[in-house]
Design an enzyme around this catalytic site. Structure first.
Site, PDB file in Angstrom:
ATOM      1  N   ARG A  20       0.823  -1.218   0.000  1.00 34.57           N
ATOM      2  CA  ARG A  20       0.000   0.000   0.000  1.00 34.57           C
ATOM      3  C   ARG A  20       0.852   1.259   0.000  1.00 34.57           C
ATOM      4  NH1 ARG A  20      -3.458  -0.436   5.016  1.00 34.57           N
ATOM      5  NH2 ARG A  20      -1.533  -1.387   5.714  1.00 34.57           N
ATOM      6  N   ASN A  38      -6.159  -2.628   2.157  1.00 32.55           N
ATOM      7  CA  ASN A  38      -6.156  -4.080   2.303  1.00 32.55           C
ATOM      8  C   ASN A  38      -7.592  -4.577   2.376  1.00 32.55           C
ATOM      9  OD1 ASN A  38      -3.379  -4.361   2.375  1.00 32.55           O
ATOM     10  ND2 ASN A  38      -3.262  -4.385   4.600  1.00 32.55           N
TER      11      ASN A  38
END
Length: 92
Positions: A20, A38
């Site tokens: 990320r 996520n």
């Protein structure tokens, strides 16, 4: 300059490997808008918008990810660029 957007889902070893943070950095460098987060199933999902060439480059890059990632698949579906907020962030 034509703007496009994609909703993406990335599978493989993509959590716990700074995927990320890497995505945010790459997207900001390309001048894209959107977010990454996520998912409970171990995948990562993202919404990207910006100039067509930059978005396409990001989708390709997400198929590789950062060094520790092992991407299995990237699913991309067209989205509405007008619905993507300004800036790029990691969503909760």
């Amino acid at each position: 300059m034509k703007e496009i957007a994609y909703a993406l889902r990335v599978t493989g070893r993509v959590q716990g490997v700074a995927y990320r943070a890497w995505t945010r950095g790459q997207a900001q460098a390309l001048g894209l808008r959107g977010w990454v987060r996520n998912r409970g199933d171990g995948s990562v999902e993202a919404l990207l918008a910006g100039p067509e060439a930059a978005v396409e480059a990001m989708v390709t890059a997400m198929g590789e990810g950062p060094g520790a990632a092992r991407v299995t698949d990237v699913w991309a579906e067209p989205a509405d660029p007008a619905a993507v907020p300004a800036g790029f962030h990691i969503a909760g």
